[in-house]
Design an enzyme around this catalytic site. Structure first.
Site, PDB file in Angstrom:
ATOM      1  N   VAL A   1      -2.323  -5.675  -4.495  1.00  0.00           N
ATOM      2  CA  VAL A   1      -1.998  -6.101  -3.137  1.00  0.00           C
ATOM      3  C   VAL A   1      -1.073  -5.057  -2.525  1.00  0.00           C
ATOM      4  O   VAL A   1      -0.012  -4.763  -3.067  1.00  0.00           O
ATOM      5  CB  VAL A   1      -1.321  -7.485  -3.125  1.00  0.00           C
ATOM      6  CG1 VAL A   1      -0.926  -7.869  -1.697  1.00  0.00           C
ATOM      7  CG2 VAL A   1      -2.241  -8.536  -3.730  1.00  0.00           C
ATOM      8  N   GLY A   2      -1.491  -4.475  -1.414  1.00  0.00           N
ATOM      9  CA  GLY A   2      -0.670  -3.500  -0.718  1.00  0.00           C
ATOM     10  C   GLY A   2       0.111  -4.135   0.409  1.00  0.00           C
ATOM     11  O   GLY A   2       0.345  -5.347   0.430  1.00  0.00           O
TER      12      GLY A   2
ATOM     13  N   GLY B   1       0.725   2.000   1.085  1.00  0.00           N
ATOM     14  CA  GLY B   1       1.251   0.642   1.102  1.00  0.00           C
ATOM     15  C   GLY B   1       2.541   0.444   0.350  1.00  0.00           C
ATOM     16  O   GLY B   1       3.456  -0.231   0.831  1.00  0.00           O
TER      17      GLY B   1
ATOM     18  N   THR C   1      -6.931   2.075   6.987  1.00  0.00           N
ATOM     19  CA  THR C   1      -6.703   0.696   7.380  1.00  0.00           C
ATOM     20  C   THR C   1      -6.878   0.574   8.888  1.00  0.00           C
ATOM     21  O   THR C   1      -6.692   1.531   9.623  1.00  0.00           O
ATOM     22  CB  THR C   1      -5.257   0.324   6.984  1.00  0.00           C
ATOM     23  OG1 THR C   1      -5.160   0.350   5.563  1.00  0.00           O
ATOM     24  CG2 THR C   1      -4.862  -1.045   7.504  1.00  0.00           C
TER      25      THR C   1
END
Length: 281
Positions: free
Chosen positions: A182-183, A207, A153
């Site tokens: 969705v993290g 995450g 990321t």
């Protein structure tokens, strides 16, 4: 004149020796791009956005072009940008046709009453506000398609001449993730947080573990309670390991422009610049 400062990161992971120079060069380019904005009196929001665009366009990182493919072989991107002056954030998740999701996060921040929009709704919002869509295949590199390397990321935190803090984070998520997973990255308080009263934070790593401790907000609260940025970063990595066993990293910038960074992975690509003569405690 207030101090200006900027930190960028390209993710906390076990960076192989053969790509370490590429990662370091990438974060330095992103730092230079954002710093030019700050030193010319530009906003922290602009500096974060432009730094992250540089990283999204670099296929060595897990954001924008070259992001991880999900279980179905598609790229789905998440991004967030937060304004420390207003506590308003804009975020998008699971977008497939946006080349630079941080740009769309900025549009959501400034032109929507919402703070997070997902999937086709986010792409429709982009079209309604003059942003073009790309072909999903434009985001897939040959390296990702064949190797699916474990890249990181990206994020940035900035302090501008007006004393305003901003933070941004962008990601392609984890390898083989479930479609529309969705993290932490696009969740305010988890992957990103900014508050002019304390600090700006961007996180990276596993995450689901980061979400359990609301890592970015916890780091900000630690600074607000009196810790310096480095001590706050160290404390949150220790908490992440103790309470979740997860691995990750974070960058923290306090309202005086003092930086902090910590990670529990093998490495984290990051770069920082500040006008302070001795920024670290």
């Amino acid at each position: 004149m207030n101090n200006i400062a900027l930190i960028v990161h390209g993710g906390a992971w076990d960076i192989p020796p053969e790509v370490k120079e590429l990662c370091n060069n990438g974060v330095r380019r992103a730092l230079d791009r954002g710093w030019r904005i700050l030193e010319n009196g530009g906003s922290a929001l602009d500096a974060c956005e432009q730094s992250i665009i540089e990283l999204e366009d670099d296929p060595i990182f897990d954001a924008g072009i070259g992001s991880h493919l999900n279980r179905d072989g598609k790229v789905q991107l998440d991004a967030i940008l937060m304004n420390g002056a207003t506590l308003k954030s804009g975020a998008v998740v699971a977008v497939e046709r946006i080349r630079n999701p941080i740009r769309l996060a900025r549009v959501v921040l400034e032109k929507s009453e919402h703070m997070l929009i997902a999937g086709y709704g986010a792409e429709q919002f982009a079209l309604e506000h003059g942003m073009g869509l790309c072909d999903p295949s434009d985001l897939i590199t040959e390296r990702e398609a064949h190797i699916w390397a474990n890249l990181g990321t990206v994020g940035a935190v900035a302090l501008d001449i007006g004393g305003n803090l901003a933070s941004g984070t962008s990601t392609g998520g984890t390898q083989y993730k479930y479609p529309c997973r969705v993290g932490d990255s696009a969740l305010v308080g988890c992957g990103c947080y900014a508050d002019n009263a304390a600090s700006a934070v961007s996180t990276t790593g596993h995450g689901e573990s980061i979400m359990k401790i609301v890592m970015a907000k916890a780091a900000n609260d630690s600074v607000a309670a009196g810790k310096d940025a480095q001590a706050a970063a160290d404390a949150l990595i220790a908490l992440l390991m103790k309470r979740t066993g997860g691995r990750g990293g974070l960058i923290v910038l306090d309202r005086q422009g003092r930086p902090g960074f910590a990670f529990s992975t093998g490495d984290m690509a990051y770069a920082y610049r500040t006008a302070l003569p001795n920024p670290l405690p």
